[in-house]
Design a protein around this motif. Structure first.
Motif, PDB file in Angstrom:
ATOM      1  N   PRO A  91       0.835  -1.210   0.000  1.00  0.00           N
ATOM      2  CA  PRO A  91       0.000   0.000   0.000  1.00  0.00           C
ATOM      3  C   PRO A  91       0.864   1.251   0.000  1.00  0.00           C
ATOM      4  O   PRO A  91       1.922   1.304   0.624  1.00  0.00           O
ATOM      5  CB  PRO A  91      -0.788  -0.138   1.315  1.00  0.00           C
ATOM      6  CG  PRO A  91       0.044  -1.032   2.177  1.00  0.00           C
ATOM      7  CD  PRO A  91       0.710  -1.982   1.241  1.00  0.00           C
ATOM      8  N   ALA A  92       0.395   2.257  -0.712  1.00  0.00           N
ATOM      9  CA  ALA A  92       1.156   3.493  -0.804  1.00  0.00           C
ATOM     10  C   ALA A  92       1.014   4.328   0.458  1.00  0.00           C
ATOM     11  O   ALA A  92       1.838   5.189   0.736  1.00  0.00           O
ATOM     12  CB  ALA A  92       0.687   4.293  -2.015  1.00  0.00           C
ATOM     13  N   GLU A  93      -0.041   4.097   1.221  1.00  0.00           N
ATOM     14  CA  GLU A  93      -0.310   4.831   2.452  1.00  0.00           C
ATOM     15  C   GLU A  93      -0.564   3.837   3.590  1.00  0.00           C
ATOM     16  O   GLU A  93      -0.893   2.673   3.338  1.00  0.00           O
ATOM     17  CB  GLU A  93      -1.530   5.745   2.279  1.00  0.00           C
ATOM     18  CG  GLU A  93      -1.367   6.813   1.219  1.00  0.00           C
ATOM     19  CD  GLU A  93      -0.352   7.863   1.617  1.00  0.00           C
ATOM     20  OE1 GLU A  93      -0.116   8.028   2.841  1.00  0.00           O
ATOM     21  OE2 GLU A  93       0.215   8.511   0.718  1.00  0.00           O
ATOM     22  N   PRO A  94      -0.436   4.287   4.856  1.00  0.00           N
ATOM     23  CA  PRO A  94      -0.773   3.406   5.981  1.00  0.00           C
ATOM     24  C   PRO A  94      -2.226   2.935   5.889  1.00  0.00           C
ATOM     25  O   PRO A  94      -3.108   3.690   5.476  1.00  0.00           O
ATOM     26  CB  PRO A  94      -0.555   4.300   7.205  1.00  0.00           C
ATOM     27  CG  PRO A  94       0.438   5.329   6.755  1.00  0.00           C
ATOM     28  CD  PRO A  94       0.111   5.584   5.310  1.00  0.00           C
ATOM     29  N   VAL A  95      -2.454   1.684   6.261  1.00  0.00           N
ATOM     30  CA  VAL A  95      -3.786   1.083   6.178  1.00  0.00           C
ATOM     31  C   VAL A  95      -4.200   0.573   7.551  1.00  0.00           C
ATOM     32  O   VAL A  95      -3.438  -0.135   8.218  1.00  0.00           O
ATOM     33  CB  VAL A  95      -3.796  -0.088   5.164  1.00  0.00           C
ATOM     34  CG1 VAL A  95      -5.137  -0.798   5.176  1.00  0.00           C
ATOM     35  CG2 VAL A  95      -3.466   0.415   3.776  1.00  0.00           C
ATOM     36  N   ASP A  96      -5.420   0.935   7.971  1.00  0.00           N
ATOM     37  CA  ASP A  96      -5.952   0.434   9.234  1.00  0.00           C
ATOM     38  C   ASP A  96      -6.386  -1.020   9.070  1.00  0.00           C
ATOM     39  O   ASP A  96      -7.138  -1.361   8.146  1.00  0.00           O
ATOM     40  CB  ASP A  96      -7.154   1.269   9.676  1.00  0.00           C
ATOM     41  CG  ASP A  96      -6.744   2.581  10.330  1.00  0.00           C
ATOM     42  OD1 ASP A  96      -5.547   2.733  10.650  1.00  0.00           O
ATOM     43  OD2 ASP A  96      -7.612   3.452  10.521  1.00  0.00           O
ATOM     44  N   ARG A 114      -5.423   1.829  17.252  1.00  0.00           N
ATOM     45  CA  ARG A 114      -5.452   1.447  15.845  1.00  0.00           C
ATOM     46  C   ARG A 114      -4.329   0.454  15.558  1.00  0.00           C
ATOM     47  O   ARG A 114      -3.204   0.657  16.002  1.00  0.00           O
ATOM     48  CB  ARG A 114      -5.272   2.662  14.938  1.00  0.00           C
ATOM     49  CG  ARG A 114      -6.356   3.706  15.034  1.00  0.00           C
ATOM     50  CD  ARG A 114      -5.961   4.976  14.306  1.00  0.00           C
ATOM     51  NE  ARG A 114      -5.668   4.743  12.878  1.00  0.00           N
ATOM     52  CZ  ARG A 114      -5.074   5.631  12.089  1.00  0.00           C
ATOM     53  NH1 ARG A 114      -4.674   6.804  12.592  1.00  0.00           N
ATOM     54  NH2 ARG A 114      -4.848   5.349  10.826  1.00  0.00           N
ATOM     55  N   VAL A 115      -4.647  -0.589  14.823  1.00  0.00           N
ATOM     56  CA  VAL A 115      -3.616  -1.477  14.289  1.00  0.00           C
ATOM     57  C   VAL A 115      -3.405  -1.046  12.840  1.00  0.00           C
ATOM     58  O   VAL A 115      -4.337  -1.112  12.022  1.00  0.00           O
ATOM     59  CB  VAL A 115      -4.033  -2.955  14.362  1.00  0.00           C
ATOM     60  CG1 VAL A 115      -2.943  -3.837  13.748  1.00  0.00           C
ATOM     61  CG2 VAL A 115      -4.282  -3.362  15.810  1.00  0.00           C
ATOM     62  N   VAL A 116      -2.201  -0.579  12.538  1.00  0.00           N
ATOM     63  CA  VAL A 116      -1.935   0.044  11.242  1.00  0.00           C
ATOM     64  C   VAL A 116      -0.785  -0.676  10.539  1.00  0.00           C
ATOM     65  O   VAL A 116       0.264  -0.927  11.136  1.00  0.00           O
ATOM     66  CB  VAL A 116      -1.565   1.533  11.420  1.00  0.00           C
ATOM     67  CG1 VAL A 116      -1.351   2.190  10.059  1.00  0.00           C
ATOM     68  CG2 VAL A 116      -2.645   2.269  12.205  1.00  0.00           C
ATOM     69  N   VAL A 123       3.879  -3.411  10.932  1.00  0.00           N
ATOM     70  CA  VAL A 123       2.594  -3.193  11.604  1.00  0.00           C
ATOM     71  C   VAL A 123       2.847  -2.533  12.946  1.00  0.00           C
ATOM     72  O   VAL A 123       3.760  -2.938  13.686  1.00  0.00           O
ATOM     73  CB  VAL A 123       1.823  -4.524  11.790  1.00  0.00           C
ATOM     74  CG1 VAL A 123       0.531  -4.295  12.579  1.00  0.00           C
ATOM     75  CG2 VAL A 123       1.514  -5.149  10.432  1.00  0.00           C
ATOM     76  N   ILE A 124       2.056  -1.532  13.254  1.00  0.00           N
ATOM     77  CA  ILE A 124       2.177  -0.843  14.535  1.00  0.00           C
ATOM     78  C   ILE A 124       0.811  -0.779  15.214  1.00  0.00           C
ATOM     79  O   ILE A 124      -0.231  -0.898  14.558  1.00  0.00           O
ATOM     80  CB  ILE A 124       2.726   0.592  14.377  1.00  0.00           C
ATOM     81  CG1 ILE A 124       1.731   1.465  13.595  1.00  0.00           C
ATOM     82  CG2 ILE A 124       4.097   0.590  13.724  1.00  0.00           C
ATOM     83  CD1 ILE A 124       2.060   2.944  13.606  1.00  0.00           C
ATOM     84  N   VAL A 125       0.843  -0.613  16.525  1.00  0.00           N
ATOM     85  CA  VAL A 125      -0.355  -0.245  17.282  1.00  0.00           C
ATOM     86  C   VAL A 125      -0.210   1.231  17.623  1.00  0.00           C
ATOM     87  O   VAL A 125       0.804   1.645  18.196  1.00  0.00           O
ATOM     88  CB  VAL A 125      -0.505  -1.093  18.562  1.00  0.00           C
ATOM     89  CG1 VAL A 125      -1.578  -0.500  19.470  1.00  0.00           C
ATOM     90  CG2 VAL A 125      -0.856  -2.533  18.209  1.00  0.00           C
ATOM     91  N   ARG A 126      -1.202   2.013  17.240  1.00  0.00           N
ATOM     92  CA  ARG A 126      -1.153   3.453  17.467  1.00  0.00           C
ATOM     93  C   ARG A 126      -2.261   3.862  18.428  1.00  0.00           C
ATOM     94  O   ARG A 126      -3.430   3.462  18.259  1.00  0.00           O
ATOM     95  CB  ARG A 126      -1.304   4.203  16.140  1.00  0.00           C
ATOM     96  CG  ARG A 126      -1.332   5.725  16.303  1.00  0.00           C
ATOM     97  CD  ARG A 126      -1.189   6.409  14.957  1.00  0.00           C
ATOM     98  NE  ARG A 126      -1.419   7.861  15.052  1.00  0.00           N
ATOM     99  CZ  ARG A 126      -0.498   8.735  15.466  1.00  0.00           C
ATOM    100  NH1 ARG A 126       0.703   8.298  15.830  1.00  0.00           N
ATOM    101  NH2 ARG A 126      -0.765  10.017  15.515  1.00  0.00           N
ATOM    102  N   LEU A 127      -1.896   4.641  19.437  1.00  0.00           N
ATOM    103  CA  LEU A 127      -2.871   5.209  20.367  1.00  0.00           C
ATOM    104  C   LEU A 127      -3.079   6.668  19.987  1.00  0.00           C
ATOM    105  O   LEU A 127      -2.117   7.433  19.875  1.00  0.00           O
ATOM    106  CB  LEU A 127      -2.361   5.107  21.812  1.00  0.00           C
ATOM    107  CG  LEU A 127      -1.838   3.741  22.283  1.00  0.00           C
ATOM    108  CD1 LEU A 127      -1.487   3.799  23.769  1.00  0.00           C
ATOM    109  CD2 LEU A 127      -2.843   2.636  21.994  1.00  0.00           C
TER     110      LEU A 127
END
Length: 208
Positions: A91-96, A114-116, A123-127
């Motif tokens: 993907p060209a951009e981050p995807v949820d 968010r899992v992104v 893959v990251i978890v974002r608060l």
């Protein structure tokens, strides 16, 4: 002044020790030293107890916010020629992949988890919009326990994403390679010192 008491022979007399005599002064000095030692011992005990409370419970953190403001990582993937045209493009951009809202457990907690998936596949978890109480030994877990589940079950099946960076603000946590974050039920803010969940968010997969 003197008085007669029974002694080795009739008329045996012993002089009273008047105030200010060496004997009286010696007794007073002993008593003062004893009181001084008692006060010093009590002060040492109170000081040690205060130090233990400050180090172990860290109540001072309840009055201090650790604020974080991390942007969502944006990693561009360079275009390269590929001999396998059928391979899916990154993907060209981050995807949820999954999201969820925090609910309060032991402490008031708000925000979104968010899992992104980033363009490079990480893959990251974002608060985001996150806020909870400060405290000692706080960690971010992926857990198989639901947000409203039994508290003791949060650290039964879990992945530790690291120490909480701050109790206020947006922040990112890298999911270890090989871990399927979407397969977990919740994100939890876990106090490892007291085995308590400050807050948790159930993860719901995002439709592609």
């Amino acid at each position: 002044m003197s008085f007669a008491i029974g002694g080795p022979y009739p008329g045996y007399r012993v002089a009273n020790s008047p105030e200010g005599s060496p004997t009286a002064l010696g007794c007073a000095a002993v008593a003062m030293r004893r009181r001084t030692w008692l006060w010093l011992t009590a002060a040492l005990v109170v000081g040690a107890l205060a130090a233990f409370v400050l180090v172990w419970f860290q109540p001072q953190k309840l009055f201090i916010d650790d604020e974080v403001s991390e942007a969502l990582p944006s990693v561009s993937v360079p275009a390269t020629a590929s001999s396998a045209p059928s391979a899916p493009a990154a993907p060209a951009e981050p995807v949820d992949l999954a999201t969820g809202s925090f609910v309060s457990r032991e402490h008031d907690t708000v925000g979104t988890a968010r899992v992104v998936q980033l363009p490079d596949g990480q893959v990251i978890v974002r608060l985001e919009g996150f806020e909870t109480s400060n405290g000692p030994a706080l960690y971010v877990y992926l857990s198989q326990n639901p947000a409203d589940g039994t508290e003791a079950a949060f650290d039964d099946e879990f992945v530790d994403l690291g120490a909480l960076k701050g109790n206020v603000g947006d922040q990112n946590y890298v999911v270890p390679p090989g871990v399927d974050a979407v397969a977990f039920t919740s994100v939890v803010i876990w106090c490892d010192r007291f085995d308590a969940a400050f807050g948790a968010a159930d993860l719901a997969p995002v439709a592609a």
